[in-house]
Scaffold this motif. Structure first.
Motif, short mmCIF file in Angstrom:
data_model
loop_
_atom_site.label_atom_id
_atom_site.label_comp_id
_atom_site.label_asym_id
_atom_site.label_seq_id
_atom_site.Cartn_x
_atom_site.Cartn_y
_atom_site.Cartn_z
N ALA A 12 0.85 -1.18 0.00
CA ALA A 12 0.00 0.00 0.00
C ALA A 12 0.88 1.24 0.00
O ALA A 12 2.06 1.18 0.39
CB ALA A 12 -0.93 0.01 1.22
N GLN A 13 0.31 2.32 -0.45
CA GLN A 13 0.99 3.61 -0.38
C GLN A 13 0.78 4.20 1.01
O GLN A 13 -0.20 3.90 1.70
CB GLN A 13 0.41 4.56 -1.42
N ALA A 14 1.70 5.04 1.42
CA ALA A 14 1.52 5.75 2.68
C ALA A 14 0.20 6.51 2.64
O ALA A 14 -0.14 7.13 1.63
CB ALA A 14 2.67 6.71 2.91
N GLY A 15 -0.52 6.41 3.74
CA GLY A 15 -1.84 7.02 3.80
C GLY A 15 -2.97 6.10 3.39
O GLY A 15 -4.14 6.42 3.58
N GLY A 16 -2.61 4.95 2.84
CA GLY A 16 -3.60 4.00 2.37
C GLY A 16 -4.08 3.08 3.47
O GLY A 16 -3.78 3.26 4.65
N SER A 17 -4.84 2.07 3.05
CA SER A 17 -5.46 1.14 4.00
C SER A 17 -5.27 -0.30 3.55
O SER A 17 -5.16 -0.58 2.35
CB SER A 17 -6.96 1.43 4.13
#
Length: 129
Positions: A12-17
């Motif tokens: 996942a990307q940073a800020g993702g879930s």
């Protein structure tokens, strides 16, 4: 000891879930205290979240509080970890862990890994910046 099977890891990307799941045996899953414990490369396993069996009380490490939510579905004998606002430092192998309900956490801290005697094989979570 009981067999635990995790699923749902990934990238996942940073800020993702991401949402992790853990399946426990049908005949005893509801009688377990369960937890999510993670281990980053070169670091010791650290408890992230724990949840009791009867009243579903939850406990979180400061590093994940407010971002991660542990829950369980006794009908499905499953434990979940909803992870939001992910950070690169959340990258780790995530393990589902369990101990029989009624176990006394003698140090008052259900997040300590040494309390748990059953472990899943782990699922990798990688968060990129």
């Amino acid at each position: 000891q009981v067999e635990l099977v995790e699923s749902g890891g990934g990238s996942a990307q940073a800020g993702g879930s991401l949402r992790l799941s853990c399946a426990a045996p049908a005949n005893i899953g509801t009688r377990l205290y369960m937890a999510w414990v993670r281990q980053a490369p070169g670091k010791e396993r650290e408890g992230g979240a724990a949840i009791t069996n009867g009243d579903h009380n939850t406990y979180y490490a400061d590093s994940v509080k407010g971002r991660f939510t542990a829950s369980r579905d006794n009908a499905q004998n499953s434990l979940f970890l909803q992870m939001s606002s992910l950070k690169p430092e959340d990258s780790a192998m995530y393990y589902c862990a369990a101990v029989p309900g009624g176990y006394r956490f003698w140090d008052g801290n259900p997040l300590k890994r040494y309390h748990y005697n059953s472990w899943g094989q782990g699922t990798q979570v990688t968060v990129s910046s």
